[in-house]
Design a protein around this motif. Structure first.
Motif, short mmCIF file in Angstrom:
data_model
loop_
_atom_site.label_atom_id
_atom_site.label_comp_id
_atom_site.label_asym_id
_atom_site.label_seq_id
_atom_site.Cartn_x
_atom_site.Cartn_y
_atom_site.Cartn_z
N ALA A 218 -6.50 2.80 -11.24
CA ALA A 218 -6.03 2.98 -12.62
C ALA A 218 -4.64 2.72 -12.36
O ALA A 218 -3.86 2.05 -13.23
N ILE A 219 -3.63 3.18 -11.35
CA ILE A 219 -1.95 3.09 -10.89
C ILE A 219 -1.73 2.12 -10.98
O ILE A 219 -0.57 1.62 -10.78
N GLY A 220 -2.84 1.28 -9.87
CA GLY A 220 -2.91 0.13 -10.02
C GLY A 220 -3.28 -1.11 -9.85
O GLY A 220 -2.55 -2.18 -9.70
N GLU A 221 -4.43 -0.41 -11.80
CA GLU A 221 -4.34 -1.82 -12.16
C GLU A 221 -3.35 -3.01 -12.77
O GLU A 221 -2.41 -2.66 -12.76
N THR A 222 -3.16 -4.17 -12.41
CA THR A 222 -2.12 -4.58 -13.10
C THR A 222 -3.03 -5.55 -14.48
O THR A 222 -2.28 -5.56 -15.42
N ALA A 223 -4.23 -6.28 -14.35
CA ALA A 223 -4.59 -7.07 -15.32
C ALA A 223 -4.55 -7.25 -16.42
O ALA A 223 -4.26 -7.91 -17.11
N PRO A 224 -5.65 -5.76 -16.47
CA PRO A 224 -5.50 -5.36 -17.88
C PRO A 224 -4.41 -5.21 -19.06
O PRO A 224 -4.35 -4.81 -19.95
N LEU A 225 -3.53 -4.17 -18.20
CA LEU A 225 -2.23 -3.91 -18.81
C LEU A 225 -1.81 -5.56 -19.58
O LEU A 225 -0.92 -5.37 -20.25
N ILE A 226 -1.38 -6.16 -18.36
CA ILE A 226 -0.75 -7.78 -19.41
C ILE A 226 -1.87 -7.72 -20.26
O ILE A 226 -0.97 -9.01 -21.71
N THR A 227 -2.74 -8.20 -20.35
CA THR A 227 -4.17 -8.84 -21.05
C THR A 227 -3.75 -8.07 -22.53
O THR A 227 -3.84 -8.47 -23.62
N ILE A 228 -3.62 -6.98 -22.95
CA ILE A 228 -3.34 -5.62 -23.69
C ILE A 228 -1.70 -5.84 -24.07
O ILE A 228 -1.64 -4.96 -24.99
N GLY A 229 -0.94 -6.32 -23.85
CA GLY A 229 0.47 -6.77 -23.79
C GLY A 229 1.25 -5.77 -23.32
O GLY A 229 2.07 -4.87 -24.50
N ALA A 230 1.20 -5.12 -21.88
CA ALA A 230 2.42 -4.24 -21.62
C ALA A 230 3.43 -4.78 -21.75
O ALA A 230 3.09 -5.91 -21.37
N LEU A 231 4.74 -4.72 -21.64
CA LEU A 231 5.59 -5.27 -21.96
C LEU A 231 6.67 -4.82 -20.73
O LEU A 231 5.66 -4.41 -19.42
N THR A 232 6.65 -6.64 -19.86
CA THR A 232 7.69 -7.05 -19.09
C THR A 232 9.26 -6.32 -18.62
O THR A 232 9.59 -5.61 -18.08
N PHE A 233 9.77 -6.10 -19.81
CA PHE A 233 10.92 -5.46 -19.86
C PHE A 233 11.32 -4.47 -20.85
O PHE A 233 11.11 -4.86 -21.56
N VAL A 234 10.86 -3.30 -20.39
CA VAL A 234 11.21 -1.80 -21.27
C VAL A 234 13.07 -1.50 -20.77
O VAL A 234 12.57 -0.38 -19.77
N PRO A 235 13.56 -1.87 -21.48
CA PRO A 235 14.98 -0.70 -20.98
C PRO A 235 15.05 0.75 -22.68
O PRO A 235 15.50 1.34 -22.49
N PHE A 236 13.34 1.57 -22.37
CA PHE A 236 13.43 2.84 -22.84
C PHE A 236 12.10 3.79 -21.94
O PHE A 236 11.12 2.92 -21.30
N VAL A 237 12.31 4.98 -22.75
CA VAL A 237 11.19 6.13 -21.98
C VAL A 237 10.60 6.16 -23.22
O VAL A 237 10.74 6.28 -24.26
N PRO A 238 8.64 5.44 -22.97
CA PRO A 238 8.30 6.05 -23.89
C PRO A 238 8.24 7.47 -24.43
O PRO A 238 7.99 7.94 -23.65
N GLU A 239 7.83 7.73 -25.69
CA GLU A 239 8.48 9.10 -25.93
C GLU A 239 7.11 9.08 -26.66
O GLU A 239 6.58 10.76 -27.19
N HIS A 240 6.09 8.73 -27.42
CA HIS A 240 4.87 9.06 -28.72
C HIS A 240 3.72 7.73 -28.11
O HIS A 240 4.57 6.98 -26.94
N PRO A 241 2.63 8.75 -27.61
CA PRO A 241 1.31 7.76 -27.50
C PRO A 241 1.54 6.19 -27.80
O PRO A 241 0.72 5.56 -27.43
N LEU A 242 1.74 5.97 -29.01
CA LEU A 242 2.17 4.74 -29.89
C LEU A 242 2.89 3.88 -29.67
O LEU A 242 2.90 2.95 -29.91
N ASP A 243 3.75 4.34 -28.19
CA ASP A 243 5.40 3.62 -27.92
C ASP A 243 4.51 2.31 -26.62
O ASP A 243 3.55 2.72 -26.68
N ARG A 244 5.54 1.22 -26.68
CA ARG A 244 5.00 0.38 -25.67
C ARG A 244 5.88 0.34 -24.72
O ARG A 244 6.51 2.17 -24.52
N PHE A 245 5.26 0.82 -23.27
CA PHE A 245 6.00 0.72 -22.73
C PHE A 245 5.18 -0.70 -21.43
O PHE A 245 4.80 -1.51 -21.67
#
Lengths: 301, 308, 292
Positions: A218-245
């Motif tokens: 899970a730590i090394g997987e990339t593709a599914p995270l890209i598809t669900i839309g994990a951000l590539t530029f994140v200048p913050f730490v997620p604090e809530h399970p529903l935060d973007r990351f």
């Protein structure tokens, strides 16, 4: 039969033993070369990444957010994102996976339900990870309204690693000697008591190993995270399970895709961190497996 | 466990409670076990829904026969051909590396290697499969391509060749470990029989054990192909994003997976036709890999030799 | 069938067969050479000892096995008879840690001499195993396999037919030589393995309990076959079955492992002598079924 005394019946054959022996020797040389070449390219990859990245590895790199300037960029958001996602993933996948395996091994031994579930599991293991991304995008991001959040990523990953945990747990359960179950039943324990008090503790090391392997996948997987839309530029730490990351492999992908060499070096530094984490996790898994192997060996053989 | 054995009411009541709890636990476990089935259902439902909506707007004939794939341009074409050929091209290159390397390693490990060498080489090869694919993508683009450009001057920065080679490296352990399992499962009595007729070790390995394990070996190759077809990050990083119908390994192309990544990274509005394309492509990918996995299992089951 | 066998064998080089009447009569009661009378030995074992890593399994075995006869190695489980058999074609070399002392001559060539390749030895000394183990190939390819790898110079079709005829299998399979060897019945599979072994023109055929996995009818078939094959080949058979030893063998070697678990040759002589008047009381005890 010409010069020396030969073995009987040889005249009908041109046995050419030396030549045939040579084939084997050549094959071994070839095989060792092939294995060495594969491992050498792995070593070369590691050395190259280390050479590029090690100069960037410092506290500033670990403790900074991404930046347009390579000197100021870091993997803080990625580390937090990966750790959060991993934690949620395991919280979901571990109980689900272990319960599935327990059901298949201890309850459904010969039920009609077992066969389709088992076949389905092995087919799921062969589904490309990016398809899980599309599943996550539709089901978790859209239908369940989780958005492009840590939680959506974790749910997707949990389904992705579920087959790994199930298979590993099944193997661990199978390795538990049946005598232990019989002894427990003989004392009047119920099935669930037997499993909870005797079988699962025996299988613990094997289950843990499976979960570590699942986590490292899970730590090394990339593709599914890209598809669900994990951000590539994140200048913050997620604090809530529903935060973007974002996550470590996404950050590495992002930097690799940039044209500037400095970002490639950053990517290399990120890879060094990722590989170090994976190496640690896998070493632990191997140690556990060896220990479990020894324990089971004493009981079974 | 039978209540009738006990005369006391209390005990029987406790037993009934206990039975109820047991049934509840079994029910919860059954529920957990159905998550896997639900996942499959979810995959099919999510892919099918959006794909059907895609085909309401694009003819399935165009999708299968058009030779251009330009959903993101103003002149839209929806022929999946270029994506499929690109996928097959990178996969073919990967198998070209992984099959000979994997099989040679498997024969060596199963028939030649001393136990001590096996104990070292097997896990070492497995490491190749454990490296995250994004790392391989980096390796292909940043290391392998510049290296190959020294020998192939016309090689583009993005190309199928580097991506395919690195992907091949990644799937060597898949081929080697599954094939080795198949060869190790060949009964020792066949090896004895072959040695008894005056075979060398090489002949036993290549003429008896290898053919006897052929079904498992073919299954491992099909699984490797399925893995290569579904592999995403290496091709997304190193093979390019230009959907052209070509078998030239030196120019940029775009595989099915790379296209899904490309659209996912852009800001395609939800529900738009280009958003739907990734599901149509995803469905095609899912069907392709599923068919391969099913064939692989079928080969193993159907062609396995029965030694009693 | 007898007719066909003699036809087939007469095509082949080597001594022609005057007639091949299967001898159903028990060998007990027929005249057989005594130990001293063996002039033409196909195998001569001198002072053979064997160790598996540290544990000794055979001690100082010496015997001369006559050409073109059936010699049975008998004795209780663990007496080393299979181990001894597997020394004749150096199969034991495949087990790591096996060490051997002494000499075994096959046709006057010491098979353990330096410079003798075990692969060549196994071509000249064929072997049939306890459980039929045909390759998962066609019947034809099963028979042709050994000849192919050893660079057979003659006509392969002819060799396959001859070998199958000699193994009394030709009539049953001649119409489907392309069928998998695994599709045959157990007894047919074992005859296929015999055909496969004799296709490489061995001098000696070793049989390691060849009937233990077969039913009585298939067993009778193989036993008849052994008598026929003895006209062309030297046959050494390991068997648990005393009746079988009495039925098929010309000579018997009784082996026994003592309390030290090391196998030794107790008594060796004609089958008639071993069964009628064993010299050693241990042999007698075994023959008469008092143990083993």
């Amino acid at each position: 039969m010409a010069t020396e005394r030969t073995l009987p019946g040889a005249a009908m054959f041109r046995t050419r033993i030396a030549l045939r022996r040579l084939q084997g020797t050549l094959f071994v040389v070839l095989a060792i070369a092939v294995v060495a070449a594969s491992l050498a390219s792995l070593a070369f990859l590691a050395a190259d990444v280390l050479g590029r990245g090690v100069g960037w590895l410092d506290w500033q790199f670990l403790n900074s957010f991404d930046s347009r300037f390579a000197e100021r960029a870091g993997i803080k958001a990625a580390i937090y994102g990966s750790v959060y996602m991993m934690t949620f993933t395991l919280l979901l996948a571990l109980p689900l996976g272990v319960m599935t395996a327990v059901y298949l091994e201890e309850y459904a031994q010969d039920g009609w339900f077992r066969q389709p579930v088992q076949i389905n599991m092995s087919n799921l293991a062969g589904v490309p990870s990016i398809i899980y991304g599309l599943l996550g995008l539709t089901v978790f991001v859209r239908w369940m309204g989780m958005g492009r959040s840590v939680l959506a990523g974790a749910c997707t990953m949990a389904l992705l690693v579920l087959p790994i945990i199930v298979v590993a747990t099944q193997e661990a359960l199978r390795a538990v000697p049946s005598g232990i179950r019989d002894a427990s039943y003989a004392l009047g324990a119920t099935r669930s008591q037997t499993i909870w008090h005797h079988v699962l503790p025996q299988a613990f090391a094997g289950i843990l190993t499976g979960n570590i392997l699942a986590a490292s996948r899970a730590i090394g997987e990339t593709a599914p995270l890209i598809t669900i839309g994990a951000l590539t530029f994140v200048p913050f730490v997620p604090e809530h399970p529903l935060d973007r990351f974002t996550a470590l492999p996404i950050q590495i992908f992002n930097w690799t895709s940039k044209p500037q060499t400095a970002f490639h070096d950053l990517a290399a530094a990120g890879i060094v961190v990722l590989l170090a984490v994976l190496l640690t996790m896998n070493s632990v898994a191997i140690i556990l497996r060896n220990r479990a192997g020894r324990a089971a060996g004493g009981g079974r053989r | 466990m039978q209540a009738s054995l006990y005369t006391e009411r209390k005990l029987s009541r406790r037993n009934r409670a206990r039975d109820a709890r047991e049934r509840l636990i079994a029910g919860v476990l059954l529920l957990a076990a159905s998550v896997g089935v639900l996942t499959t259902a979810g995959i099919i439902a999510s892919l099918a829904g959006e794909t059907l909506r895609f085909f309401q707007q694009v003819s399935i004939i165009d999708f299968l026969t058009d030779t251009q794939w330009t959903p993101l341009f103003s002149d839209q074409h929806f022929g999946i051909g270029p994506l499929v050929t690109a996928t097959l091209l990178t996969s073919a290159i990967a198998l070209f590396i992984a099959v000979p390397f994997g099989l040679i390693a498997a024969i060596y490990l199963s028939e030649f290697a001393p136990a001590r060498a096996r104990a070292v080489i097997k896990p070492a090869l497995e490491v190749l499969a454990g490296v995250p694919t994004v790392v391989y993508g980096f390796f292909a683009l940043i290391v392998v391509t510049p290296f190959l450009q020294r020998f192939i001057p016309g090689l583009s920065t993005f190309n199928a060749l580097s991506a395919g080679i690195v992907m091949g490296l990644m799937i060597i352990p898949l081929v080697s470990s599954l094939s080795e399992d198949a060869m190790s499962a060949v009964p020792a009595s066949l090896r004895e029989g072959a040695y008894g007729l005056g075979s060398t070790r090489f002949e036993v390995a290549t003429r008896v054990v290898f053919p006897a394990a052929l079904s498992g070996i073919i299954a491992s190759i099909i699984l490797a192909l399925s893995r290569a077809v579904g592999e995403t990050m290496i091709v997304a990083i190193a093979a390019g994003q230009r959907p052209v119908l070509t078998f030239d390994p030196t120019v940029p192309i775009e595989t099915m997976t790379a296209y899904i990544v490309q659209v996912s990274l852009g800001d395609t509005p939800y529900g738009s036709l280009s958003y739907l394309t990734i599901f149509a492509v995803g469905t095609s990918l899912f069907v392709m890999t599923l068919v391969m996995n099913v064939i692989s299992h079928w080969v193993v089951r159907h062609f396995r030799e029965q030694y009693d | 069938m007898v007719q066909q066998v003699s036809e087939a064998t007469s095509k082949r080089q080597g001594p022609s067969l005057p007639d091949l009447i299967p001898s159903a009569t028990p060998r007990v009661g027929m005249p057989a050479p005594t130990d001293e009378a063996i002039e033409d030995a196909a195998i001569e074992v001198r002072g053979l000892s064997l160790w598996y890593t540290r544990k000794q399994a055979l001690a100082d075995v010496s015997l001369r096995i006559p050409r073109h006869q059936v010699t049975a190695l008998i004795g209780p489980s663990g007496c080393g008879k299979s181990t001894l058999l597997r020394c004749f074609n150096r199969m034991n070399d495949l087990i790591p840690g096996v060490r051997i002392q002494g000499e075994i001559d096959v046709d006057g060539v010491n098979v353990y001499a330096p410079g003798v390749d075990p692969v060549e030895v196994r071509r000249a000394v064929g072997m049939v195993f306890q459980k039929p183990n045909p390759f998962p190939k066609s019947i034809y390819e099963n028979v042709a396999y050994g000849a192919r790898i050893n660079g057979y110079r003659g006509d392969m079709d002819e060799l396959v037919e001859q070998s199958l005829r000699q193994a009394a299998l030709w009539d049953e399979v001649k119409d489907d030589l392309k069928k998998s060897g695994l599709a045959l019945s157990g007894g047919q599979q074992q005859r296929l393995c015999i055909a496969r072994a004799i296709a490489v023109n061995p001098d000696v055929v070793l049989m390691d309990e060849p009937c233990s996995a077969l039913d009585p009818i298939a067993t009778a078939h193989i036993e008849d076959l052994m008598r026929e094959l003895a006209q062309r080949y030297t046959i050494v058979i390991v068997t648990h079955n005393m009746q079988q030893a009495a039925r098929v063998s010309d000579r018997c070697a009784y082996m026994l492992a003592g309390d030290d678990l090391i196998g030794r040759l107790v008594e060796y002589g004609s089958t008639e002598q071993i069964f009628r008047n064993p010299r050693d009381p241990r042999t007698e005890a075994y023959i008469t079924g008092r143990f083993g």
